[in-house]
Motif scaffolding. Sequence first.
Motif, mmCIF file in Angstrom:
data_model
loop_
_atom_site.group_PDB
_atom_site.id
_atom_site.type_symbol
_atom_site.label_atom_id
_atom_site.label_comp_id
_atom_site.label_asym_id
_atom_site.label_seq_id
_atom_site.Cartn_x
_atom_site.Cartn_y
_atom_site.Cartn_z
ATOM 1 N N GLY A 53 0.795 -1.231 0.000
ATOM 2 C CA GLY A 53 0.000 0.000 0.000
ATOM 3 C C GLY A 53 0.820 1.268 0.000
ATOM 4 N N GLY A 54 2.114 1.172 -0.254
ATOM 5 C CA GLY A 54 2.980 2.349 -0.252
ATOM 6 C C GLY A 54 3.284 2.852 -1.649
ATOM 7 N N HIS A 55 4.090 3.899 -1.708
ATOM 8 C CA HIS A 55 4.532 4.498 -2.967
ATOM 9 C C HIS A 55 6.034 4.717 -2.890
ATOM 10 N N GLN A 80 5.070 9.581 6.504
ATOM 11 C CA GLN A 80 5.090 8.273 7.162
ATOM 12 C C GLN A 80 5.774 7.275 6.239
ATOM 13 N N GLU A 81 6.909 6.758 6.704
ATOM 14 C CA GLU A 81 7.668 5.775 5.936
ATOM 15 C C GLU A 81 7.262 4.376 6.380
ATOM 16 N N GLN A 82 7.368 3.401 5.486
ATOM 17 C CA GLN A 82 7.020 2.034 5.852
ATOM 18 C C GLN A 82 8.016 1.063 5.248
ATOM 19 N N GLU A 97 2.526 8.102 3.223
ATOM 20 C CA GLU A 97 2.068 9.487 3.045
ATOM 21 C C GLU A 97 3.259 10.355 2.668
ATOM 22 N N VAL A 98 3.054 11.198 1.652
ATOM 23 C CA VAL A 98 4.137 12.098 1.196
ATOM 24 C C VAL A 98 3.850 13.496 1.677
ATOM 25 N N GLY A 126 18.121 3.475 -3.488
ATOM 26 C CA GLY A 126 18.057 4.722 -2.742
ATOM 27 C C GLY A 126 16.650 5.272 -2.539
ATOM 28 N N TRP A 127 15.667 4.783 -3.282
ATOM 29 C CA TRP A 127 14.302 5.270 -3.115
ATOM 30 C C TRP A 127 13.721 4.665 -1.848
ATOM 31 N N LYS A 128 12.713 5.326 -1.296
ATOM 32 C CA LYS A 128 12.104 4.833 -0.067
ATOM 33 C C LYS A 128 10.608 4.635 -0.263
#
Length: 104
Positions: free
Chosen positions: A75-77, A87-89, A103-104, A97-99
């Motif tokens: 469910g992330g981006h 909010q990181e998951q 929520e952005v 390197g991308w995370k």
Amino acid sequence: MELFSCLMALLLFLLQAVPGLGLPRDTSRCLEYHGYCFHLRSCPEPFAAFGTCYRRRRTCCVDTTSNFHICQDEGGHCVPPEIRCLQEQEGLCPRRGWKCCTEV
């Protein structure tokens, strides 16, 4: 995860049924083995390199533990490092390197 596999199978069937819309042969082979196409030259843990995807521009990585968490499946981006996440998951992104953010 099972729903995702069913949708991928349906998409592959439809792409093969319509002439001219098929995936490249190396990509189809990767997806048949439940692999993921990463932009990286080497696969992150716990994946193992299986071949190439998208006409040899990406690496096909296959999970070796069946315990993986792909960012979009959770469910992330995936976002580039310069973007701050509210909010990181946990989750793997196809570019180094991308995370993974909820929520952005």
